[in-house]
Design a protein around this motif. Structure first.
Motif, short mmCIF file in Angstrom:
data_model
loop_
_atom_site.label_atom_id
_atom_site.label_comp_id
_atom_site.label_asym_id
_atom_site.label_seq_id
_atom_site.Cartn_x
_atom_site.Cartn_y
_atom_site.Cartn_z
N ILE A 54 0.85 -1.20 0.00
CA ILE A 54 0.00 0.00 0.00
C ILE A 54 0.89 1.25 0.00
O ILE A 54 0.66 2.19 -0.75
CB ILE A 54 -0.96 0.00 1.22
N GLU A 60 -4.37 -0.95 -2.92
CA GLU A 60 -5.17 -0.04 -2.12
C GLU A 60 -6.29 -0.80 -1.43
O GLU A 60 -6.65 -1.90 -1.84
CB GLU A 60 -5.74 1.10 -2.97
N GLU A 61 -6.82 -0.16 -0.36
CA GLU A 61 -7.97 -0.77 0.32
C GLU A 61 -9.23 -0.33 -0.39
O GLU A 61 -9.38 0.84 -0.75
CB GLU A 61 -7.98 -0.35 1.79
N VAL A 79 -3.88 -1.17 -7.66
CA VAL A 79 -4.14 0.16 -8.20
C VAL A 79 -3.84 0.08 -9.71
O VAL A 79 -2.68 0.03 -10.12
CB VAL A 79 -3.24 1.22 -7.52
N TYR A 82 -1.36 2.41 -11.21
CA TYR A 82 -0.11 2.53 -10.44
C TYR A 82 1.00 3.02 -11.37
O TYR A 82 1.73 3.95 -11.07
CB TYR A 82 0.23 1.16 -9.85
#
Ligand SMILES: [Zn+2]
Length: 397
Positions: A54, A60-61, A79, A82
């Motif tokens: 993260i 990601e959450e 992500v 990213y």
């Protein structure tokens, strides 16, 4: 702790981190508990390494998932933006390039006609293509992956010999490294196609696989024990330059009667046009009156019932079947995927190839062989280039 112990510990940590990243990439939206179950890693290890991922911006959450009896778990996801990647396919009449996110979603696509340019001029098109993709890019760039015809030293990134492009000992990776300052991975187009099939295709679960790719050139990408097989001189795909016709036509490689002189898309178009001029009432003859004909036009005419093209298809199938019979007899690989523009002739051509394989090799080998049509479409080489970048730069397979 000794130096070796430290190194081993760091290696284990990296391995576990990649295991977790792969699980999130392939599962979609797992929770930490699910990752722990799938990987067999302890919960605290998973939590610690997820935190690092993260922090790096790659995971990601997502929010809370449904309860599995207790507290609702937090779901994780990759992500997608990213970083971006660039994939290039240099094996066609026009160079194609895509800017993608790390999920392989196409963000921008450019095609540049080659117009039969070779040498420095065709290299300039590669630069122009990448320049334009970079202009359209707003994310950090992970790297560039390129599938190109010919014999490629994938380790050094040098094109040893690509006759159709007039490239000999071209240090393409170093040239692009210097110009763009990002990691560059280069392999033969059929090797990239094999990587694509192995990573995203119908044969993902197989550890041995042959991808027969017939288009502008003809070659075979080979996966053995889950690894791309390059061969001792990186030439383990060059079936297109084996002589199959005595006293045949001259090939771009300088020899005569190579497989490519009878089954490449360019030759098929030439032969189809010659056939159609003998049969002015044929479907293809109608087409040639109004515009330049490409392989897709020949395939379309065949699918619309141009009976004269059946003779041609028998010939193509016989030659390709012979090549596959040799490959499966040498390697004893059961799964073959047929890709490239010529595979657009579909199941009929596939069936002729399979019939020839069975006639030309011993039953104990050929009875188990299946030939499937690739489902990865026109972007197969670009998808393979993406797969190689993800594997090498992020450890995602
Ligand atoms: Zn040749």
């Amino acid at each position: 702790m000794s130096k070796t112990d430290k190194a081993t510990k760091a290696q284990t940590r990296l391995h576990n981190q990649q295991l977790i990243l792969n699980t999130i990439y392939n599962q979609g939206t797992p929770s930490r508990a699910e990752i722990s179950r799938i990987t067999g890693l302890a919960r605290p290890t998973v939590s610690e390494l997820v935190l690092l991922l993260i922090g790096a911006g790659i995971v990601e959450e997502l929010g809370l998932g449904p309860s599995e009896g207790g507290k609702r778990p937090t779901l994780l996801k990759i992500v997608d933006n990213y970083k971006s990647l660039i994939g290039l396919d240099l094996s066609k009449h026009a160079f194609q390039g895509c800017l993608m996110d790390i999920r392989g979603n196409v963000l921008h696509r450019i095609t540049m006609p080659l117009n039969n340019k070779t040498g420095e001029e065709s290299l300039q098109i590669v630069y122009d293509l990448i320049d334009q993709l970079i202009d359209a890019n707003s994310l950090p760039l992970l790297g560039i992956g390129i599938g190109t015809p010919g014999s490629i030293d994938a380790q050094k990134g040098v094109i040893r010999r690509a006759v159709n492009l007039g490239w000999f000992n071209l240090p393409l990776r170093d040239l692009l490294n210097t110009r763009y300052q990002v990691p560059v991975h280069i392999a033969n187009d059929s090797q990239m196609a094999a990587m694509a099939e192995f990573t995203y295709g119908i044969k993902r679960e197989q550890s041995n696989l042959i991808v027969l790719k017939a288009g502008r050139g003809v070659s075979a990408g080979i996966i053995l024990n889950g690894q791309l097989h390059y061969g001792e001189g990186f030439g383990a795909s060059e079936i297109g330059h084996v002589r199959v016709v005595e006293k045949g036509k001259k090939c771009a490689c300088g020899h005569f009667g190579c497989l490519e002189t009878v089954v490449s898309s360019r030759v098929i178009v030439e032969m189809a046009i010659a056939l159609s001029s003998d049969h002015p009432q044929s479907i293809l003859a109608e087409r040639t009156k109004t515009r330049q004909v490409f392989i897709d036009d020949v395939i379309e005419a065949y699918q619309h019932g141009d009976e004269y093209l059946h003779i041609l298809l028998e010939d193509i199938g016989r030659h390709l079947g012979s090549a596959v019979a040799n490959l499966i007899s040498a390697l004893n690989v059961k799964h073959v995927v047929f890709a490239g523009s010529v595979s657009g002739f579909g199941a009929q051509l596939r069936d002729i190839i399979l019939r020839e394989v069975r006639e030309r090799s011993i039953p104990t080998l050929s009875n188990d062989v299946s030939i499937e049509l690739s489902t990865l479409g026109d972007d197969i080489v670009i998808k393979g280039a993406t797969a190689i970048l993800l594997a090498n730069e992020l450890g995602i397979i």
